[in-house]
Design an enzyme around this catalytic site. Sequence first.
Site, short mmCIF file in Angstrom:
data_model
loop_
_atom_site.label_atom_id
_atom_site.label_comp_id
_atom_site.label_asym_id
_atom_site.label_seq_id
_atom_site.Cartn_x
_atom_site.Cartn_y
_atom_site.Cartn_z
N GLU A 1 -34.66 -23.70 65.01
CA GLU A 1 -33.47 -24.32 64.41
C GLU A 1 -33.57 -25.84 64.46
OE1 GLU A 1 -30.01 -22.43 66.04
OE2 GLU A 1 -30.72 -20.44 65.45
N PRO A 52 -31.54 -31.23 70.21
CA PRO A 52 -31.12 -30.24 71.22
C PRO A 52 -30.83 -28.87 70.63
CG PRO A 52 -29.85 -32.28 71.38
CD PRO A 52 -30.62 -32.36 70.09
N ASN A 53 -31.09 -27.85 71.42
CA ASN A 53 -30.78 -26.48 71.01
C ASN A 53 -30.40 -25.66 72.23
OD1 ASN A 53 -31.50 -23.53 69.97
ND2 ASN A 53 -31.18 -24.88 68.23
N HIS A 82 -21.38 -6.65 65.07
CA HIS A 82 -22.02 -7.83 65.64
C HIS A 82 -22.42 -7.55 67.08
CE1 HIS A 82 -21.98 -12.17 67.18
NE2 HIS A 82 -23.08 -12.00 66.48
N HIS A 83 -23.70 -7.71 67.36
CA HIS A 83 -24.23 -7.55 68.73
C HIS A 83 -24.84 -8.86 69.18
CE1 HIS A 83 -25.02 -2.91 68.24
NE2 HIS A 83 -23.74 -3.19 68.40
N GLU A 84 -24.07 -9.72 69.75
CA GLU A 84 -24.68 -10.89 70.40
C GLU A 84 -25.20 -10.42 71.75
OE1 GLU A 84 -25.50 -14.04 69.54
OE2 GLU A 84 -26.43 -13.98 71.53
N GLU A 142 -31.64 -15.60 65.70
CA GLU A 142 -32.39 -16.17 66.83
C GLU A 142 -33.59 -15.30 67.23
OE1 GLU A 142 -28.94 -15.55 67.51
OE2 GLU A 142 -28.34 -17.48 66.68
N GLU A 175 -32.41 -14.81 60.83
CA GLU A 175 -32.05 -16.23 60.79
C GLU A 175 -33.36 -16.99 60.94
OE1 GLU A 175 -28.59 -18.98 62.68
OE2 GLU A 175 -29.84 -17.89 64.09
N GLU A 232 -24.78 -22.91 59.42
CA GLU A 232 -23.92 -23.29 60.55
C GLU A 232 -24.12 -24.74 60.97
OE1 GLU A 232 -24.90 -20.54 63.64
OE2 GLU A 232 -26.93 -21.31 63.90
#
Lengths: 708, 708
Positions: B176, B197-198, B417-419, B488, B506, B512
């Site tokens: 990203e 930064p990430n 959604h599964h984060e 990710e 992604e 975003e």
Amino acid sequence: MLFLPPARKALLLLCLCALSVLAQAQEVKSPNAQLTLRFALQNGGVPTYRLTYKGRDVIKPSKLGFELKNAPALTSGFAVADSKQRSFDESWQPVWGEVKTIRNHYNELAVTLTQAATNRTVLVRFRVFDDGLGFRYEFPRQKALDYFVVKEEQTQFALAGDHKAFWLPGDYDTQEYSTVTSKLSEVRGKMKAAVTPNASQTTFSDTGVQTPLMLKSQDGLYINLHEAALIDYSTMSLELDDKNFVLTSHLTPDALGDKGYLQTPCLSPWRTVVVSDKAADILESHLILNLNEPTKYKDVSWIKPVKYVGVWWEMITGKSTWSYTNLENIKLDSLDYSKTKPNGTHGANTAHVKEYIDFAAKHHFDAVLVEGWNTGWEDWFGKSKDYVFDFVTPYPDFDVQELHRYAASKGVKIIMHHETSGSVRNYERHMDAAYKFMVDNGYNAVKSGYVGPIIPRGEHHYGQWLNNHYLYAITKAAEYKIMVNAHEAVRPTGLARTYPNLIGNEAARGTEYEAFGGSNPDHTTILPFTRLMGGPMDYTPGIFQTQISAINPQNTSFVHSTLARQLALYVTMYSPLQMAADLPENYNKHLDAFQFIEDVAVDWDDTHVLEAEPGDYVTIARKAKGKSSWFIGSSCDEQGRTSKINLNFLDPGKKYVATIYADAKNAHYEKNPQAYTIRKVNVTSKSKLTQYCAPGGGYAISVMETTH
Amino acid sequence: MLFLPPARKALLLLCLCALSVLAQAQEVKSPNAQLTLRFALQNGGVPTYRLTYKGRDVIKPSKLGFELKNAPALTSGFAVADSKQRSFDESWQPVWGEVKTIRNHYNELAVTLTQAATNRTVLVRFRVFDDGLGFRYEFPRQKALDYFVVKEEQTQFALAGDHKAFWLPGDYDTQEYSTVTSKLSEVRGKMKAAVTPNASQTTFSDTGVQTPLMLKSQDGLYINLHEAALIDYSTMSLELDDKNFVLTSHLTPDALGDKGYLQTPCLSPWRTVVVSDKAADILESHLILNLNEPTKYKDVSWIKPVKYVGVWWEMITGKSTWSYTNLENIKLDSLDYSKTKPNGTHGANTAHVKEYIDFAAKHHFDAVLVEGWNTGWEDWFGKSKDYVFDFVTPYPDFDVQELHRYAASKGVKIIMHHETSGSVRNYERHMDAAYKFMVDNGYNAVKSGYVGPIIPRGEHHYGQWLNNHYLYAITKAAEYKIMVNAHEAVRPTGLARTYPNLIGNEAARGTEYEAFGGSNPDHTTILPFTRLMGGPMDYTPGIFQTQISAINPQNTSFVHSTLARQLALYVTMYSPLQMAADLPENYNKHLDAFQFIEDVAVDWDDTHVLEAEPGDYVTIARKAKGKSSWFIGSSCDEQGRTSKINLNFLDPGKKYVATIYADAKNAHYEKNPQAYTIRKVNVTSKSKLTQYCAPGGGYAISVMETTH
């Protein structure tokens, strides 16, 4: 990490006498007032504790605290914010155990410490029992300490002298070492020789040792250091300062070298000090169980002690193989075993397993363990192989359904075997299917194994990651009403009180080493004081054919024990899971002696340690669960000895027939191990017995009530 | 690691002209003869390859090989044991895609190398297509090489000059980043500023860059380096020798620093070089898909492209929250949310989700993504929290059953959604239950997320461990007929051909970031040449309210794009999964423009890249699947430009109405982004179009057949 337990109903039963003392030093005594725990802050707000027994130092003033990662240490700058004492006394009944009822009786001191510079709070809870001390760290939920990473726990155990120690090399991955008996000052010099090869091992220092660590002071104090309720935390070893005889906690690191990821509210395991001037008291202690939580299971009716035989010793000795072929470099998802050439040495074939089932049924055993039943054994070890087993696919010559039918028709269970080869992601991925397969095919117990380095690579057998996994495997098994006997897993810390389907563990040098070169003759006189302090061991005793070459001519090992002592181990090595490990053909040659194994109980209403000295001898009497019969076992070292015991624990007024399985006069663990005698005598509670034990020998006695 | 594929039926279709050449150098040309691959052994038996395009060096002689752990290197001492050539030509139809039919046409050279000193064999397979080269290493099953550990892959890409590069910092955990456009010689100097930064990032060198790496030589060659079919292997980055312009493979390490655990027979991923002197050819290449295996699924009827809206942008912009409360430091297994105080900002509440469902139904969308529906969001990030989500427990204000009922009544699906918060053990432990929960409640697609450092700690997002996990999640989802959109996760390498339920990824800087400070105006003119080479991206375009402060006054970010270009992205950023990411209320203010999003297809029968220059502009026309309508999108950089396109791809003789959504003359991505015009014109295949694109702007055209 456990949550702080909610107030328990049991508390209603007790005399709760809380009082707040804000002084910087506090004391609490054991119920019998023989032990005194003193907490004090040293200069600079360094928390310390001290333990005395009958006025003698067991633990001299010793520091408490933690080094954290990326955060100030929790080692100094503390003030006592609060201090509470209370007493507790209740009795409880284990699902299975050495006694029917266990008394949990202690006085407690809970010291709340605040570190003003960081606004952080830690509570240290001490419980002083008549048989020792347990203490733990509690991290309450708080703003200034939510998630944190332990760099090292800095708990000291400052000993009063250069004690005699029964120690194993500190290791993140194995406990399968011979115990070294030496003074603490001699540990460093003896370490190199003590580190014998193992399938997976990671030592960390020349003076690092494992717990349970058994110590004996020159003035006769017996001290055992261990931990209780090891949950979601790294296993503790002890780093020895051999100038000052101070032991300091050394936790098992993860792949990054960190020692623990914690979130408040949370608890450390209990650090335990069992102490007495009588060795037998150490063995009779229930302190570690008492420091664990009551069972979390509502229904425990499916959990039952198990006596078993198994398709195992023949592979250990090299007579047969786990694998079905002699192929190398196999892949489970592309190999069609039906097209391979069998090696002809595969132990777990249907016909052969039926022989074990027949033997088990004939002699009233509960179960037959079968190892090597499933595909993958051709190159299961030492390859860091991720997808190494699937836990559900039998070899072509192992008929799951037929064996289930056959075993059930004989009233025998088959014990499942899940060797993971240390590949725990793979095991977890298959776990539900594997447990379901067990339920579908009539298995209610599994022996799991963790041989070799761990995958995920860099993790260790005794780190937080694996400790979390072992408990996951146990609690998930409970959902399927499956009992677990985990080998190569972490040493037990009394968790079986909370999770009683954990009916067995290895976590020490078991009988298999008698086929790998042998164990010291005193081994089984030490294990009760070390490994067994945390919980039962699946030691797999009962080897009658002590010359392994009789099974496999290539194997020159011999069992360092007489046959009679092999019987004694069913009593001295407590476990609700006991194997008769030898081959049926060997038992059939000595069915008179085998009768003891057939008779001996695996669950108990009472236990008396009649004689004990670590490294020398252990004599224990136990009363069978729900029955009037007793069983006595005695194991001694290479010196041999004459055991003198008093049977005054028997019920007064009752008459018994004692069948004594003893070493013959000329027996010797090496020169004449199979020489035994069996005699019957009538006994009562007034009887005394003098019984010779050969070098590396012992005896076993069944004491049955009689009306004659 | 894949098994060597068995001989395929497809082979029957082809002209198989195998010949054996034992010389030390071999050549193979592309079907159109414009590319030449030459394999040669250099002195010392060092294998090399060279690629030319129309006689110009694309890859100068470059070394091949591996460094192994605890074993001799596979880099030299080789001889050619065998060499085979063949040609292949077949066409296949993707389950979804940019075109209806893909031609897989190449000439192949397979060189078998033996290293006499170690008796090991490696095969290098080269496939030369008209649009580039793919090659991989194959390790046959052999005695001398069974299990091995890769220390580093040593594949070189020696470039012919100091090319212009479109690069991201090499990183084991994130892609990203903004693309940096510079000469290769400038990478080192620009690296520090490039590493923004990430949430999780691990760079490894001042000259390490990621793939897909887009390059342009000074003489106008477009070169793209990437990999295909990345399975059970570590992701490749490229380490630049900025003196000689040689790139060398750099694999992602595991927690121990190792780069891969392999067992023969096994394969490396394909290393790909797409090349042309026309930029558009790079975008039209299907080389990476062709190098992946056909789908492994028998039934693909349940896999369908998806256009969706979602409860997401409002959290990204800071208007609402994923979490239901403002608590900190929560534990899932002890928190009773019904007793907590709601924060009043929770986006995923039942009433609000119904508004999205209504909007989706009204505008014929397939689905509504809902993030923040499940418990645990209070402290899900940055805590290295193992048990962070359970994936099945909704917040108290999210009524799963009612929303299922409501959505179904409107013909709309809800996207799960599964984060995972990077805690992949926890995700795998809950995966079956989570997928089953989806099936039980009518979900057929999941957006998964891997934000933050990975647990098991020490592993990286792009290592073999995680690559294995991502594919596990995809194949297990397929068992439940669930489509996966993984954020990710590792950058795609064409695996969606084999596992077409992987409908989105992604793995780059998505929309975003327009709410996190903004992306460069040329970002979407580069991504098709970089990130999208491996597979579709869930870029989440369609932001009409480009000033984020209009949604959240605290957020001063703005979208670096005009509104018209936001429409173009539905065509230029190919994906079978397309979100209309803005809030319904913002769309309702511009329903005339929104009509394009409502109309645009998400699956295609044909694609033409009309204009393209990486970093400057991209104009693409696509024909809707099974329909006569076409959609055109054009995106340009901050310079603005006038696009001139020829509609000769339209069916001759047919009449169409083109609706052109374009920047107004005074539009500008920063100063006047929402100024757009919509006009309709009649067009045929003879039409040409000249269309102004504002700085950071673009246009979108729907071309519908008409009978008028």
